[in-house]
Design a protein around this motif. Sequence first.
Motif, PDB file in Angstrom:
ATOM      1  N   ILE A  35       0.841  -1.210   0.000  1.00  0.00           N
ATOM      2  CA  ILE A  35       0.000   0.000   0.000  1.00  0.00           C
ATOM      3  C   ILE A  35       0.870   1.251   0.000  1.00  0.00           C
ATOM      4  O   ILE A  35       0.613   2.197  -0.754  1.00  0.00           O
ATOM      5  N   LEU A  36       1.916   1.252   0.836  1.00  0.00           N
ATOM      6  CA  LEU A  36       2.827   2.405   0.861  1.00  0.00           C
ATOM      7  C   LEU A  36       3.526   2.565  -0.484  1.00  0.00           C
ATOM      8  O   LEU A  36       3.765   3.694  -0.934  1.00  0.00           O
ATOM      9  N   GLY A  37       3.847   1.451  -1.123  1.00  0.00           N
ATOM     10  CA  GLY A  37       4.446   1.529  -2.452  1.00  0.00           C
ATOM     11  C   GLY A  37       3.504   2.157  -3.462  1.00  0.00           C
ATOM     12  O   GLY A  37       3.916   2.980  -4.284  1.00  0.00           O
ATOM     13  N   PHE A  38       2.215   1.802  -3.404  1.00  0.00           N
ATOM     14  CA  PHE A  38       1.234   2.406  -4.307  1.00  0.00           C
ATOM     15  C   PHE A  38       1.072   3.896  -4.022  1.00  0.00           C
ATOM     16  O   PHE A  38       0.940   4.698  -4.944  1.00  0.00           O
ATOM     17  N   VAL A  39       1.095   4.259  -2.747  1.00  0.00           N
ATOM     18  CA  VAL A  39       0.938   5.673  -2.383  1.00  0.00           C
ATOM     19  C   VAL A  39       2.145   6.480  -2.841  1.00  0.00           C
ATOM     20  O   VAL A  39       1.998   7.570  -3.393  1.00  0.00           O
ATOM     21  N   ALA A  40       3.340   5.957  -2.616  1.00  0.00           N
ATOM     22  CA  ALA A  40       4.554   6.702  -2.952  1.00  0.00           C
ATOM     23  C   ALA A  40       4.758   6.787  -4.464  1.00  0.00           C
ATOM     24  O   ALA A  40       4.985   7.872  -5.005  1.00  0.00           O
ATOM     25  N   PHE A  41       4.690   5.657  -5.147  1.00  0.00           N
ATOM     26  CA  PHE A  41       4.932   5.614  -6.586  1.00  0.00           C
ATOM     27  C   PHE A  41       4.322   4.317  -7.079  1.00  0.00           C
ATOM     28  O   PHE A  41       4.818   3.235  -6.767  1.00  0.00           O
ATOM     29  N   TRP A  42       3.219   4.404  -7.825  1.00  0.00           N
ATOM     30  CA  TRP A  42       2.412   3.226  -8.115  1.00  0.00           C
ATOM     31  C   TRP A  42       3.187   2.064  -8.727  1.00  0.00           C
ATOM     32  O   TRP A  42       2.865   0.910  -8.444  1.00  0.00           O
ATOM     33  N   VAL A  48       6.051   0.956  -7.882  1.00  0.00           N
ATOM     34  CA  VAL A  48       6.674   0.246  -6.765  1.00  0.00           C
ATOM     35  C   VAL A  48       5.645  -0.668  -6.102  1.00  0.00           C
ATOM     36  O   VAL A  48       5.917  -1.835  -5.808  1.00  0.00           O
ATOM     37  N   GLY A  49       4.449  -0.144  -5.862  1.00  0.00           N
ATOM     38  CA  GLY A  49       3.378  -0.957  -5.286  1.00  0.00           C
ATOM     39  C   GLY A  49       3.020  -2.127  -6.179  1.00  0.00           C
ATOM     40  O   GLY A  49       2.799  -3.243  -5.709  1.00  0.00           O
ATOM     41  N   LEU A  50       2.996  -1.876  -7.476  1.00  0.00           N
ATOM     42  CA  LEU A  50       2.691  -2.938  -8.431  1.00  0.00           C
ATOM     43  C   LEU A  50       3.796  -3.997  -8.428  1.00  0.00           C
ATOM     44  O   LEU A  50       3.509  -5.199  -8.485  1.00  0.00           O
ATOM     45  N   ALA A  51       5.044  -3.567  -8.319  1.00  0.00           N
ATOM     46  CA  ALA A  51       6.163  -4.515  -8.266  1.00  0.00           C
ATOM     47  C   ALA A  51       6.077  -5.368  -7.001  1.00  0.00           C
ATOM     48  O   ALA A  51       6.311  -6.584  -7.036  1.00  0.00           O
ATOM     49  N   ILE A  52       5.747  -4.748  -5.878  1.00  0.00           N
ATOM     50  CA  ILE A  52       5.616  -5.493  -4.626  1.00  0.00           C
ATOM     51  C   ILE A  52       4.465  -6.494  -4.725  1.00  0.00           C
ATOM     52  O   ILE A  52       4.592  -7.643  -4.320  1.00  0.00           O
ATOM     53  N   LEU A  53       3.337  -6.069  -5.288  1.00  0.00           N
ATOM     54  CA  LEU A  53       2.202  -6.970  -5.466  1.00  0.00           C
ATOM     55  C   LEU A  53       2.587  -8.149  -6.356  1.00  0.00           C
ATOM     56  O   LEU A  53       2.278  -9.308  -6.046  1.00  0.00           O
ATOM     57  N   GLY A  54       3.266  -7.869  -7.457  1.00  0.00           N
ATOM     58  CA  GLY A  54       3.704  -8.944  -8.346  1.00  0.00           C
ATOM     59  C   GLY A  54       4.645  -9.912  -7.636  1.00  0.00           C
ATOM     60  O   GLY A  54       4.526 -11.129  -7.786  1.00  0.00           O
ATOM     61  N   TYR A  55       5.566  -9.372  -6.834  1.00  0.00           N
ATOM     62  CA  TYR A  55       6.489 -10.231  -6.100  1.00  0.00           C
ATOM     63  C   TYR A  55       5.742 -11.069  -5.062  1.00  0.00           C
ATOM     64  O   TYR A  55       6.041 -12.240  -4.879  1.00  0.00           O
ATOM     65  N   MET A  56       4.757 -10.468  -4.405  1.00  0.00           N
ATOM     66  CA  MET A  56       3.981 -11.198  -3.403  1.00  0.00           C
ATOM     67  C   MET A  56       3.228 -12.363  -4.044  1.00  0.00           C
ATOM     68  O   MET A  56       3.159 -13.454  -3.478  1.00  0.00           O
ATOM     69  N   ILE A  57       2.669 -12.144  -5.214  1.00  0.00           N
ATOM     70  CA  ILE A  57       1.937 -13.208  -5.895  1.00  0.00           C
ATOM     71  C   ILE A  57       2.908 -14.261  -6.417  1.00  0.00           C
ATOM     72  O   ILE A  57       2.694 -15.459  -6.246  1.00  0.00           O
ATOM     73  N   TRP A  58       4.002 -13.829  -7.044  1.00  0.00           N
ATOM     74  CA  TRP A  58       4.983 -14.753  -7.623  1.00  0.00           C
ATOM     75  C   TRP A  58       5.630 -15.637  -6.557  1.00  0.00           C
ATOM     76  O   TRP A  58       5.849 -16.819  -6.783  1.00  0.00           O
ATOM     77  N   SER A  59       5.900 -15.083  -5.382  1.00  0.00           N
ATOM     78  CA  SER A  59       6.595 -15.846  -4.339  1.00  0.00           C
ATOM     79  C   SER A  59       5.626 -16.496  -3.355  1.00  0.00           C
ATOM     80  O   SER A  59       6.059 -16.997  -2.322  1.00  0.00           O
ATOM     81  N   ASN A  60       4.335 -16.481  -3.650  1.00  0.00           N
ATOM     82  CA  ASN A  60       3.304 -17.078  -2.798  1.00  0.00           C
ATOM     83  C   ASN A  60       3.207 -16.433  -1.423  1.00  0.00           C
ATOM     84  O   ASN A  60       2.787 -17.062  -0.467  1.00  0.00           O
ATOM     85  N   ARG A  61       3.587 -15.195  -1.288  1.00  0.00           N
ATOM     86  CA  ARG A  61       3.464 -14.510  -0.005  1.00  0.00           C
ATOM     87  C   ARG A  61       2.025 -14.016   0.218  1.00  0.00           C
ATOM     88  O   ARG A  61       1.690 -13.604   1.304  1.00  0.00           O
ATOM     89  N   MET A  62       1.185 -14.090  -0.816  1.00  0.00           N
ATOM     90  CA  MET A  62      -0.217 -13.704  -0.661  1.00  0.00           C
ATOM     91  C   MET A  62      -1.027 -14.834  -0.038  1.00  0.00           C
ATOM     92  O   MET A  62      -2.113 -14.609   0.461  1.00  0.00           O
ATOM     93  N   MET A  63      -0.491 -16.052  -0.078  1.00  0.00           N
ATOM     94  CA  MET A  63      -1.201 -17.184   0.508  1.00  0.00           C
ATOM     95  C   MET A  63      -1.115 -17.084   2.028  1.00  0.00           C
ATOM     96  O   MET A  63      -0.362 -16.300   2.571  1.00  0.00           O
TER      97      MET A  63
END
Length: 125
Positions: free
Chosen positions: A35-42, A44-59
């Motif tokens: 969320i902070l990444g999206f607020v600061a520079f979208w 970055v937030g998108l990259a973090i979201l992609g990494y979270m999904i790719w590395s299964n950290r969203m599970m």
Amino acid sequence: MDRGQRAQGRLSGALTAARDWLDDRGRPAWIVAMILGFVAFWPVGLAILGYMIWSNRMMSCSTRTRRNRYSMTSTGNTAFDAYRSETLKRLEDEHRDFVAFLEKLREAKDKAEFDQFMEQRQREN
């Protein structure tokens, strides 16, 4: 080593440290970082979201994080370390047995529903 390689090494080390810090705090910390990444520079937030999904950290919980939490270093008390190791192994075995039991229950329920469906279908024909 040239200047670019040193900078890349420092960046890699910083990202690894940040990942480990966030992993120690769990999924809520990852969500806040996103969320902070999206607020600061979208991007970055998108990259973090992609990494979270790719590395299964969203599970719910990655097994790597769970294993790291339980693989503590020695306390110096060999009796306690042996007890802890034995208890954790027993709990892992019980968990595996329980998951297998639940799978058998699901299979039995599915078979019963299928058999009921087939009987109902035969009665209709």
